[in-house]
Design a protein around this motif. Structure first.
Motif, PDB file in Angstrom:
ATOM      1  N   VAL A 155      -6.573  -0.130   0.258  1.00  0.00           N
ATOM      2  CA  VAL A 155      -5.937   1.082   0.790  1.00  0.00           C
ATOM      3  C   VAL A 155      -6.291   1.202   2.280  1.00  0.00           C
ATOM      4  CG1 VAL A 155      -5.686   3.578   0.549  1.00  0.00           C
ATOM      5  CG2 VAL A 155      -6.024   2.147  -1.488  1.00  0.00           C
ATOM      6  N   TYR A 183      -8.443   4.462   7.305  1.00  0.00           N
ATOM      7  CA  TYR A 183      -9.500   5.480   7.274  1.00  0.00           C
ATOM      8  C   TYR A 183     -10.209   5.545   8.640  1.00  0.00           C
ATOM      9  CZ  TYR A 183      -9.096   5.643   2.118  1.00  0.00           C
ATOM     10  OH  TYR A 183      -8.646   5.783   0.826  1.00  0.00           O
ATOM     11  N   LEU A 196       2.437   4.336  -1.028  1.00  0.00           N
ATOM     12  CA  LEU A 196       1.813   5.129  -2.103  1.00  0.00           C
ATOM     13  C   LEU A 196       2.577   6.406  -2.441  1.00  0.00           C
ATOM     14  CD1 LEU A 196      -2.003   4.943  -1.258  1.00  0.00           C
ATOM     15  CD2 LEU A 196      -0.867   3.971  -3.257  1.00  0.00           C
ATOM     16  N   LYS A 220       4.705   6.399 -10.846  1.00  0.00           N
ATOM     17  CA  LYS A 220       3.451   7.151 -10.843  1.00  0.00           C
ATOM     18  C   LYS A 220       3.517   8.266 -11.875  1.00  0.00           C
ATOM     19  CE  LYS A 220      -0.014   9.196  -7.968  1.00  0.00           C
ATOM     20  NZ  LYS A 220      -0.582   9.201  -6.634  1.00  0.00           N
ATOM     21  N   ARG A 237      -0.838  16.476  -8.947  1.00  0.00           N
ATOM     22  CA  ARG A 237      -0.430  16.368  -7.547  1.00  0.00           C
ATOM     23  C   ARG A 237       0.910  15.631  -7.624  1.00  0.00           C
ATOM     24  NH1 ARG A 237      -4.244  13.488  -3.037  1.00  0.00           N
ATOM     25  NH2 ARG A 237      -3.499  11.688  -4.180  1.00  0.00           N
ATOM     26  N   MET A 293       1.285   3.520 -12.644  1.00  0.00           N
ATOM     27  CA  MET A 293       0.008   3.926 -12.044  1.00  0.00           C
ATOM     28  C   MET A 293      -0.242   5.417 -12.271  1.00  0.00           C
ATOM     29  SD  MET A 293       1.039   3.862  -8.018  1.00  0.00           S
ATOM     30  CE  MET A 293      -0.457   4.615  -7.389  1.00  0.00           C
ATOM     31  N   HIS A 312      -3.579   8.562 -11.049  1.00  0.00           N
ATOM     32  CA  HIS A 312      -4.658   8.800 -10.068  1.00  0.00           C
ATOM     33  C   HIS A 312      -5.655   9.804 -10.647  1.00  0.00           C
ATOM     34  CE1 HIS A 312      -6.350   8.413  -6.147  1.00  0.00           C
ATOM     35  NE2 HIS A 312      -6.057   9.612  -5.722  1.00  0.00           N
ATOM     36  N   ASN A 338      -9.194   4.401  -8.182  1.00  0.00           N
ATOM     37  CA  ASN A 338      -9.566   4.427  -6.763  1.00  0.00           C
ATOM     38  C   ASN A 338     -11.044   4.010  -6.679  1.00  0.00           C
ATOM     39  OD1 ASN A 338     -10.730   6.614  -7.992  1.00  0.00           O
ATOM     40  ND2 ASN A 338     -10.006   8.134  -6.511  1.00  0.00           N
ATOM     41  N   ARG A 366      -7.508   0.132  -6.721  1.00  0.00           N
ATOM     42  CA  ARG A 366      -7.013   0.602  -5.421  1.00  0.00           C
ATOM     43  C   ARG A 366      -8.167   1.186  -4.586  1.00  0.00           C
ATOM     44  NH1 ARG A 366      -3.628   3.597  -8.977  1.00  0.00           N
ATOM     45  NH2 ARG A 366      -4.383   5.534  -8.031  1.00  0.00           N
ATOM     46  N   PRO A 367      -9.061   0.343  -4.088  1.00  0.00           N
ATOM     47  CA  PRO A 367     -10.181   0.891  -3.312  1.00  0.00           C
ATOM     48  C   PRO A 367      -9.780   1.262  -1.889  1.00  0.00           C
ATOM     49  CG  PRO A 367     -10.291  -1.494  -3.336  1.00  0.00           C
ATOM     50  CD  PRO A 367      -9.116  -1.116  -4.193  1.00  0.00           C
ATOM     51  N   GLY A 368     -10.244   2.420  -1.456  1.00  0.00           N
ATOM     52  CA  GLY A 368     -10.170   2.783  -0.047  1.00  0.00           C
ATOM     53  C   GLY A 368     -11.592   2.838   0.473  1.00  0.00           C
ATOM     54  N   LEU A 369     -12.268   3.969   0.213  1.00  0.00           N
ATOM     55  CA  LEU A 369     -13.586   4.219   0.803  1.00  0.00           C
ATOM     56  C   LEU A 369     -14.585   3.081   0.568  1.00  0.00           C
ATOM     57  CD1 LEU A 369     -14.802   6.578   2.450  1.00  0.00           C
ATOM     58  CD2 LEU A 369     -15.974   7.257   0.374  1.00  0.00           C
ATOM     59  N   TYR A 424     -14.959  10.614   4.245  1.00  0.00           N
ATOM     60  CA  TYR A 424     -13.555  10.327   4.588  1.00  0.00           C
ATOM     61  C   TYR A 424     -13.158  11.020   5.899  1.00  0.00           C
ATOM     62  CZ  TYR A 424     -12.912   9.165  -0.448  1.00  0.00           C
ATOM     63  OH  TYR A 424     -13.003   8.635  -1.715  1.00  0.00           O
TER      64      TYR A 424
END
Ligand SMILES: Cc1ncc(COP(=O)(O)O)c(C=O)c1O
Length: 364
Positions: free
Chosen positions: A32, A38, A79, A123, A130, A158, A160, A194, A210-213, A343
């Protein structure tokens, strides 16, 4: 010259991706990189990961186009999907994958004429409320999509998590159960986790994580730090001491006089402020790294500078390096002092800060 800078460690970034792959072995990784990765630099981060990530995930068409302009050929997922029917032309032209989360997006596809095949992810709302279709609408969505000829088969699914960052909260298990029940009849690729889900919900790894941080070397879990998971901070936000000033017991520093010295001491004025993205609402006592120790932020953060209490017997000098967050001081430890999460610290670094990208080959 003012030395306020963000040093981005690309070797640490790739290390983190390897760590994520070992935690979620068997799953493909959608890295991500939305919101300028980020705050780390979209194109630089994507280029560093392009050989190892299976897909990139972004929030906007503009972000996807920046990646394609930089000649990144890796698959890219939007996304939030398309924002209007016209976006579909760009989706086709630049070979982007799209999330479908509400009916107007499906209607746009029904009316779109192309001889290309568009890859879509449906999704589902498993409880976050959301984006996403209600789980019970899945059968209707499946049959509607089956009649749209420009869709590549098979569609993927998918969802979340709402609160996977809180290991005490069992709502993630509830969501996972709901998603599993609603989709178990479909043998297609699925994605749910995530960063927090990757660490805490091993059953939610499915085909894609789905990694971001986590990629940026930071833990999303309340009360934990990335080093516990063999992850390394990628961004170091650094500056220098620009002045040292003795201050007497009872005197204050900064706008609004929000801190008073409880003994004679030395203030270090550090060349970074909210104009650089350091949070203005960071409180007295927020840790800041100077010469091998952490010292407290004192007084209000100004636009271009902030003050720390170096102590009565300090040996520090003007020009000494200061780390606001990074290897020496994890962002996880700083964020709570500003009533925020890492974040927003990363995303908030402003354009005034110079970015340096280091790799093994150009160690600074
Ligand atoms: C749908 C989706 N998946 C994955 C992520 C990555 O989240 P994290 O940075 O917590 O890993 C995000 C980020 O907000 C997201 O919106």
């Amino acid at each position: 010259m003012r030395s306020t800078k963000a040093v981005i460690d690309l070797a640490a970034l790739r290390h983190n991706l390897r760590t994520i792959k070992s935690i979620a072995s068997g799953s493909k990784v959608m890295a991500v990189v939305k919101a300028n990765a980020y705050g780390h630099g979209l194109v630089q981060i994507a280029k560093a990961l392009t050989n190892d990530a299976d897909m990139f995930a972004v929030a906007t068409v503009q972000e996807a186009l920046s990646l394609r302009k930089a000649e990144i050929k890796t698959p890219i997922l939007l996304l939030e999907g398309i924002f209007n029917a016209k976006d579909l032309e760009l989706v086709v032209e630049h070979d982007l994958e799209v999330v479908l989360h509400h009916w107007p997006q499906i209607e746009a596809l029904q009316n779109f004429k192309t001889d290309k095949q568009i890859k879509v992810w449906v999704k589902l709302d498993s409880g976050m409320h959301r984006l996403g279709f209600a789980l019970q609408d899945l059968a209707l969505i499946e049959s509607t999509l089956a009649d749209i000829s420009c869709l590549a088969n098979p569609i993927r699914l998918m969802s979340h998590f709402a609160s996977a960052d809180d290991p005490e909260d069992d709502f993630s298990a509830t969501q996972l159960e709901a998603f599993d029940q609603a989709t178990k009849h479909i043998t297609t690729e699925k994605s749910m986790a995530n960063s927090a889900g990757i660490l805490t919900q091993k059953n939610a790894h499915y085909d894609w994580v789905r990694p971001g941080l986590l990629l940026y070397g930071c833990s999303p879990l309340i009360g934990s730090e990335a080093s516990e998971y063999d992850l390394k901070p990628v961004m170091s936000l650094e500056s220098q001491i620009l002045a040292i000033k003795p201050i007497k017991k009872g005197e204050s520093t900064g706008y609004g006089r929000h801190w008073f010295a409880d003994r004679d001491t030395n203030l270090g004025l550090v060349a970074i402020g909210y104009g650089d993205g350091y949070p203005r609402h960071a409180k007295n006592g927020t840790p800041i790294w100077v010469n091998g120790r952490t010292v407290p932020l004192v007084g209000r953060v100004s636009m271009d500078m902030l003050a720390v209490d170096l102590g009565p017997d300090c040996q520090d000098a003007v020009g000494d390096r200061v780390v606001l967050w990074g290897k020496e001081l994890p962002a996880e430890r700083v964020a709570p002092h500003a009533d925020t999460i890492p974040y927003t610290l990363f995303c908030g670094v402003t354009k005034r800060v110079r970015f340096y990208y280091k790799d093994k080959s150009n160690e600074m």
